[in-house]
Design a protein around this motif. Sequence first.
Motif, PDB file in Angstrom:
ATOM      1  N   CYS A  87       0.858  -1.190   0.000  1.00  0.00           N
ATOM      2  CA  CYS A  87       0.000   0.000   0.000  1.00  0.00           C
ATOM      3  C   CYS A  87       0.895   1.242   0.000  1.00  0.00           C
ATOM      4  CB  CYS A  87      -0.894  -0.013   1.235  1.00  0.00           C
ATOM      5  SG  CYS A  87      -2.004   1.406   1.305  1.00  0.00           S
ATOM      6  N   CYS A  93       0.714   3.696   1.728  1.00  0.00           N
ATOM      7  CA  CYS A  93       0.949   4.189   3.091  1.00  0.00           C
ATOM      8  C   CYS A  93       2.144   3.495   3.722  1.00  0.00           C
ATOM      9  CB  CYS A  93      -0.297   3.979   3.954  1.00  0.00           C
ATOM     10  SG  CYS A  93      -0.542   2.260   4.448  1.00  0.00           S
ATOM     11  N   CYS A 105      -6.332   2.182   5.191  1.00  0.00           N
ATOM     12  CA  CYS A 105      -6.463   3.329   4.279  1.00  0.00           C
ATOM     13  C   CYS A 105      -7.880   3.410   3.715  1.00  0.00           C
ATOM     14  CB  CYS A 105      -5.463   3.231   3.129  1.00  0.00           C
ATOM     15  SG  CYS A 105      -3.790   3.660   3.599  1.00  0.00           S
TER      16      CYS A 105
END
Length: 487
Positions: free
Chosen positions: A145, A147, A166
């Motif tokens: 991801c 993030c 997320c």
Amino acid sequence: MKVQHDGFDEVLVAPTEKNLAETLESAVKVANARCRTGLVDLRSATTSDIWRRMTDHSEGFWQRISGSPRDKENQSGLAVAWWSDRIGRRHVRVRGVRWYFGSDSAARNNILAPFTESRPPVWLIYPDYIYLAGEGEDQKILAACPCGMTGTLDAIGWMGDRCAACHDRSEEGQELADRTRVAPWTIEGTSVVAVTFSPDGALLAACTLSSGPHVRDLATGETRGWKTEGRLESAADLAFLPDGGLVWSQGRDVRILDPHTFEQRGGFQAESGVYRFALSPDGSLLALQGRDLNVWNLRTGETRFPVSRYSVPPLPCCFVFTPDSKGLAVGMWDGTIRWWETAQGTPGATWTLPVTVERHQQELAISPDGRYLASLDTGPTDNLRLWDILAGKILRAWTLNRSVTRSAMRLMAFAPDGRTLVVGLPGGVFGFCDVVAGGDPVYLVSAPKPGVHTLAFSPDGDWLAVGCDRALVKLWPWRALLTAAAK
Ligand SMILES: [Zn+2]
């Protein structure tokens, strides 16, 4: 709607049957454009058949390549892959592609991802974020991801293009992590032949054979490209100087450019087209491989000393400076590794492989602390070797799959941690070796474009930049992927 230069490509989340039918129609239009024969014929029965399959199976893949085109004409194809996330939504990727006559058949055999074997739909739908780790039955699908969360699909609750955390944050209307860094970057031109990070890690530069350097600001995602004047020659290489200048070779021209404006700060002309070069870490010397291999003084644009002549075998294949810039190691066609002292410009030691089978050196890398040299050769076994530079002795050897040897530059590098060595292998697979602990390499492969030509680590070691076919550059969060692969 996202229409790529090489066709129609769109991901639908939880589409209706009508959405799907319209999307398929658009994909077919793009695929059939400018084709007179070899067209995809989409009937409403086909659309409802795909819809029924999607309803019956939580994941799947459908593909049609058109009938035979007439000689030297284009051919079109259509592919649909779907997958269900943890809250039961279907994610559907639709691609419509037109091929030029003579383009590669592996890509034609699998429109979504150019692999001949079948791949899991999640891999096909969100290739930017999905990696496969390991081999055979132990193979895991990992998602990264933006993030920073990386792991198996279940472990991070993969939602297609983001992790569960997320997804929940975005449902609550919160801002998401910047996605520009992990998404692949496509530049102009054909295969990427060189990627390089600026010394401060803020910029990533890449070039192809048919385009000049492109520079991306990694914080903002802003990209600038060299404006090509006329035809470029089919030889190019790229590196950053310690002061932030960008060295670009194109044909015979070696230019030092400002990476922000592409204004020329210096440069010279080599005696023949430069195939590849190595820049000494202190930025003073440039080893240029054209017809001959010579070491140049970058500031004065004069030859410092010759390394090898085209007419005198063995030929050099690959070369690298030591971190202190005092030595140059050259991997030769006869399998030996030869050293040069850069201060005097004189030959030093020659290392010979303890083998009788003929093999050529293909790539060399030196660890950032100057302790180890890794050599990759074309032999069938023990083709990756780790040398102790001071002692001139082999410490370890690995046998890697070298079944297909492509012409590529810098397919091997040490991470800034000094103990992880990455090697690019056939099929877009990377082998990560721990040179201190030894043991088997960890294998990782990423969609969507498997032809890898070059790689580089960011100065902080967080990212591995990978230059691929079709002008694609991808940044791998390699440490998180290795950790997830080991779990
Ligand atoms: Zn996330």
